[in-house]
Each structure stands twice: as structure tokens, then as C-alpha cells.
Design a protein around this motif. Structure first.
Motif, PDB file in Angstrom:
ATOM      1  N   LEU A 148       0.872  -1.165   0.000  1.00 60.87           N
ATOM      2  CA  LEU A 148       0.000   0.000   0.000  1.00 60.87           C
ATOM      3  C   LEU A 148       0.912   1.218   0.000  1.00 60.87           C
ATOM      4  O   LEU A 148       1.739   1.385   0.909  1.00 60.87           O
ATOM      5  CB  LEU A 148      -0.902  -0.015   1.236  1.00 60.87           C
ATOM      6  CG  LEU A 148      -2.031   1.016   1.299  1.00 60.87           C
ATOM      7  CD1 LEU A 148      -3.004   0.821   0.148  1.00 60.87           C
ATOM      8  CD2 LEU A 148      -2.771   0.903   2.626  1.00 60.87           C
ATOM      9  N   ILE A 149       0.793   2.073  -1.024  1.00 59.49           N
ATOM     10  CA  ILE A 149       1.806   3.090  -1.301  1.00 59.49           C
ATOM     11  C   ILE A 149       1.184   4.467  -1.514  1.00 59.49           C
ATOM     12  O   ILE A 149       0.107   4.590  -2.101  1.00 59.49           O
ATOM     13  CB  ILE A 149       2.609   2.702  -2.565  1.00 59.49           C
ATOM     14  CG1 ILE A 149       3.398   1.408  -2.317  1.00 59.49           C
ATOM     15  CG2 ILE A 149       3.544   3.807  -3.022  1.00 59.49           C
ATOM     16  CD1 ILE A 149       4.111   0.873  -3.533  1.00 59.49           C
ATOM     17  N   GLY A 150       1.891   5.510  -1.055  1.00 61.44           N
ATOM     18  CA  GLY A 150       1.520   6.875  -1.400  1.00 61.44           C
ATOM     19  C   GLY A 150       1.174   7.738  -0.210  1.00 61.44           C
ATOM     20  O   GLY A 150       1.071   7.255   0.925  1.00 61.44           O
ATOM     21  N   PRO A 151       0.987   9.026  -0.435  1.00 63.32           N
ATOM     22  CA  PRO A 151       0.768   9.969   0.660  1.00 63.32           C
ATOM     23  C   PRO A 151      -0.533   9.763   1.427  1.00 63.32           C
ATOM     24  O   PRO A 151      -0.662  10.228   2.552  1.00 63.32           O
ATOM     25  CB  PRO A 151       0.777  11.336  -0.046  1.00 63.32           C
ATOM     26  CG  PRO A 151       0.376  11.024  -1.451  1.00 63.32           C
ATOM     27  CD  PRO A 151       0.987   9.696  -1.747  1.00 63.32           C
ATOM     28  N   SER A 152      -1.493   9.074   0.808  1.00 65.01           N
ATOM     29  CA  SER A 152      -2.752   8.804   1.509  1.00 65.01           C
ATOM     30  C   SER A 152      -2.718   7.504   2.303  1.00 65.01           C
ATOM     31  O   SER A 152      -3.702   7.128   2.939  1.00 65.01           O
ATOM     32  CB  SER A 152      -3.914   8.745   0.503  1.00 65.01           C
ATOM     33  OG  SER A 152      -4.094   9.988  -0.151  1.00 65.01           O
ATOM     34  N   THR A 153      -1.571   6.804   2.282  1.00 62.73           N
ATOM     35  CA  THR A 153      -1.453   5.533   2.998  1.00 62.73           C
ATOM     36  C   THR A 153      -1.535   5.745   4.506  1.00 62.73           C
ATOM     37  O   THR A 153      -0.714   6.457   5.082  1.00 62.73           O
ATOM     38  CB  THR A 153      -0.117   4.844   2.667  1.00 62.73           C
ATOM     39  OG1 THR A 153      -0.083   4.546   1.269  1.00 62.73           O
ATOM     40  CG2 THR A 153       0.055   3.565   3.463  1.00 62.73           C
ATOM     41  N   PRO A 154      -2.513   5.152   5.162  1.00 66.15           N
ATOM     42  CA  PRO A 154      -2.638   5.299   6.623  1.00 66.15           C
ATOM     43  C   PRO A 154      -1.636   4.401   7.347  1.00 66.15           C
ATOM     44  O   PRO A 154      -1.657   3.187   7.190  1.00 66.15           O
ATOM     45  CB  PRO A 154      -4.082   4.866   6.903  1.00 66.15           C
ATOM     46  CG  PRO A 154      -4.473   4.006   5.756  1.00 66.15           C
ATOM     47  CD  PRO A 154      -3.621   4.375   4.588  1.00 66.15           C
ATOM     48  N   LEU A 155      -0.759   5.014   8.130  1.00 64.59           N
ATOM     49  CA  LEU A 155       0.310   4.267   8.804  1.00 64.59           C
ATOM     50  C   LEU A 155      -0.168   3.723  10.150  1.00 64.59           C
ATOM     51  O   LEU A 155       0.281   4.133  11.220  1.00 64.59           O
ATOM     52  CB  LEU A 155       1.541   5.158   8.970  1.00 64.59           C
ATOM     53  CG  LEU A 155       2.215   5.561   7.655  1.00 64.59           C
ATOM     54  CD1 LEU A 155       3.278   6.624   7.890  1.00 64.59           C
ATOM     55  CD2 LEU A 155       2.811   4.346   6.948  1.00 64.59           C
ATOM     56  N   TYR A 156      -1.079   2.767  10.068  1.00 66.70           N
ATOM     57  CA  TYR A 156      -1.638   2.110  11.249  1.00 66.70           C
ATOM     58  C   TYR A 156      -1.555   0.605  11.020  1.00 66.70           C
ATOM     59  O   TYR A 156      -2.530  -0.025  10.581  1.00 66.70           O
ATOM     60  CB  TYR A 156      -3.083   2.543  11.482  1.00 66.70           C
ATOM     61  CG  TYR A 156      -3.226   3.999  11.825  1.00 66.70           C
ATOM     62  CD1 TYR A 156      -3.125   4.436  13.148  1.00 66.70           C
ATOM     63  CD2 TYR A 156      -3.433   4.953  10.837  1.00 66.70           C
ATOM     64  CE1 TYR A 156      -3.234   5.783  13.471  1.00 66.70           C
ATOM     65  CE2 TYR A 156      -3.545   6.298  11.150  1.00 66.70           C
ATOM     66  CZ  TYR A 156      -3.449   6.704  12.465  1.00 66.70           C
ATOM     67  OH  TYR A 156      -3.566   8.041  12.780  1.00 66.70           O
ATOM     68  N   PRO A 157      -0.409  -0.018  11.291  1.00 71.18           N
ATOM     69  CA  PRO A 157      -0.225  -1.430  10.951  1.00 71.18           C
ATOM     70  C   PRO A 157      -1.257  -2.358  11.578  1.00 71.18           C
ATOM     71  O   PRO A 157      -1.635  -3.369  10.980  1.00 71.18           O
ATOM     72  CB  PRO A 157       1.193  -1.729  11.462  1.00 71.18           C
ATOM     73  CG  PRO A 157       1.541  -0.613  12.400  1.00 71.18           C
ATOM     74  CD  PRO A 157       0.795   0.577  11.912  1.00 71.18           C
ATOM     75  N   GLN A 158      -1.729  -2.025  12.764  1.00 71.96           N
ATOM     76  CA  GLN A 158      -2.683  -2.904  13.432  1.00 71.96           C
ATOM     77  C   GLN A 158      -3.999  -3.026  12.665  1.00 71.96           C
ATOM     78  O   GLN A 158      -4.723  -4.017  12.818  1.00 71.96           O
ATOM     79  CB  GLN A 158      -2.948  -2.419  14.864  1.00 71.96           C
ATOM     80  CG  GLN A 158      -3.614  -1.054  14.996  1.00 71.96           C
ATOM     81  CD  GLN A 158      -2.632   0.094  15.079  1.00 71.96           C
ATOM     82  OE1 GLN A 158      -1.690   0.170  14.309  1.00 71.96           O
ATOM     83  NE2 GLN A 158      -2.850   1.004  16.033  1.00 71.96           N
ATOM     84  N   ALA A 159      -4.306  -2.052  11.820  1.00 74.72           N
ATOM     85  CA  ALA A 159      -5.561  -2.082  11.072  1.00 74.72           C
ATOM     86  C   ALA A 159      -5.537  -3.107   9.938  1.00 74.72           C
ATOM     87  O   ALA A 159      -6.593  -3.438   9.386  1.00 74.72           O
ATOM     88  CB  ALA A 159      -5.861  -0.695  10.499  1.00 74.72           C
TER      89      ALA A 159
END
Length: 253
Positions: A194-205
Motif C-alpha cells: 500500500l503506497i503513497g501519501p494517503s497511505t494510513p500508517l496504522y499497521p494494526q488495522a
């Protein structure tokens, strides 16, 4: 539970007692600032906008409002602009979380591409396009917002994605609500990024999903004025890279 719900759930503790301090709408980017100085962005998907009106008084409504309330727009609205603002707020909250395993790295340097790979790309990720073409056996791009030569029809995803060895999905798939459908088709993929500025950095999700890596962007508060100025002038993400830090994260299997 939808992945967006899991992302929102992960973000809400950080957003508690925060409010939206500032915001700018560009032709390509939405940028928000929280009251603690954290910045977050989301792409503005022009093809998803309602054509009935060019007036969006959302900024006036959002400024000074609880960040948690605005983040809920990511899940609880059909309006594409409100959804993007909600994700920008969620992404701002992720900037200050301590995420084990997060590395400062460009996705184009971190993705391992084999010469035999058939690569599926959801959204035309320009920063990776040529790298993949140079290394992989075949690149298939799906982009509903930019039809044209070399872009496959979205209707062919069900046929082609299950054949792909590597799948690269733009984070804006959350903004147009295509993420769940796309991921469900990636049966054969060795890795799914999952790539790009809109990528939510919440690995647990992403627990329980076939997503193997996140490649996102941290927006540096010290460049707030320059970033807001650039976004207001219609800059795209590739134009504001000097105000950011690119990061990648390998998810636990």
C-alpha cells in the motif's frame, strides 16, 4: 469490520482532545494541521467530486472542530471531499506515533521486483512506474481517474489481479472506497504494498489482510507554510517531496 473502521479506531486515541487548526484545499492535495502542529494530507480525487457545485465550505466547518469528529468523515460520509479530509486528519495523527519497524526509505528502493514478476498497479504510481517496467516481466496499471494508453479497464481487475505476483495499491484506494474489493482479488500475490501519501500508517488495522508492506509519507511541520503554499497553487505530491520523509514498514504476517 471494514479496514477503514479499523484505521479510524486506531487513530482515535491520538486524536483525543486535538482539534483542526488549519487547512488548505489544492487541485490535487488536501492538507490539514492539528493544534499540536501535526500535518496530514490526502489526495483530492477530481473524478470522485460532485459536478453539481464548485462550492465546498468544508474548511470553515472543520476549523476549530474536534479532530476526532472530522476523522469520522473518513467512514461516515458519501461525500468524496469530506472523506478525504477525514483521512488527512487520520494521517496527521499517525505522524507522531512510534511505529516499531518503520524505516526511512523510498518505496521504489524497497520493493523487491523479480524479472519474472507480473505486477499489478492500482492507480498510476508515477514514482514507481518506470522502475517496475525496467525490472518486471509485465506491468498492468489500473487507474479509473486516468484512462488512456497502457491503462487497463477497471472491469479487468477480477481477471488479471489474481495472476499477479506483486501488487502495488495506491493509498487513495481508501478515498474512492475500492481497497476492500482490490485486496480480495490478490490471491496469488507474493507481496502486496500500500503506497503513497494517503497511505494510513496504522499497521494494526491490516491484521488478517494480505497486505505485506505500507509505504507512506511523513509531513514535516517545519515546512508547513511552504507546503500549504504549494498545495494552494495546485502542486501534486511529486512536487512537494522536499517537505516530506518517505517511510516503509513491513507488516507482521
Amino acid at each position: 469490520m471494514k479496514t477503514t473502521s479499523k484505521i479510524l479506531e486506531a487513530a482515535l486515541p491520538t486524536l483525543a482532545n486535538r482539534y483542526v487548526k488549519d487547512m488548505v484545499f489544492g487541485l490535487s492535495l488536501i492538507v490539514v494541521e492539528l493544534d499540536d502542529g501535526a500535518l496530514g494530507t490526502a489526495l483530492l480525487l477530481i473524478e470522485e467530486l460532485c459536478t453539481c457545485s464548485a462550492v465546498y465550505p468544508i474548511a470553515v466547518e472543520a476549523l476549530g472542530t474536534s479532530a476526532a469528529d472530522i476523522a469520522n468523515w473518513a467512514l461516515h460520509t458519501e461525500d468524496a471531499v469530506r472523506r478525504a479530509v477525514g483521512f488527512a486528519v487520520i494521517n496527521a495523527a499517525a505522524n507522531y506515533q512510534i511505529i516499531p519497524g518503520l524505516e526511512i526509505a523510498e518505496a521504489r528502493d524497497a520493493v523487491q521486483i523479480r524479472s519474472s514478476d507480473m505486477v499489478g498497479m492500482i492507480g498510476n504510481i508515477h514514482a514507481l512506474n518506470q522502475t517496475v517496467k525496467d525490472k518486471a516481466a509485465r506491468l498492468i496499471i489500473f487507474d479509473r481517474g486516468a484512462p488512456g494508453e497502457g491503462i487497463e479497464l477497471e472491469e479487468r481487475q477480477a481477471e488479471l489481479l489474481p495472476q499477479c505476483d506483486l501488487v502495488l495499491i495506491t493509498g487513495s484506494s481508501f478515498l474512492n472506497e475500492s481497497f476492500e474489493d482490490v485486496v480480495s482479488l490478490c490471491h496469488h500475490a507474493r507481496e502486496l504494498w500500500l503506497i503513497g501519501p494517503s497511505t494510513p500508517l496504522y499497521p494494526q488495522a491490516f491484521a488478517g489482510l494480505p497486505v505485506t508492506h505500507l509505504a507512506g509519507t511523513l509531513w514535516l511541520p517545519e515546512h508547513k507554510e511552504a507546503l500549504f503554499r504549494a498545495a494552494s497553487l495546485g502542486a501534486a505530491t511529486r512536487d512537494v517531496g522536499k517537505y516530506t520523509r518517505k517511510v516503509t514498514l513491513k507488516l507482521e504476517s
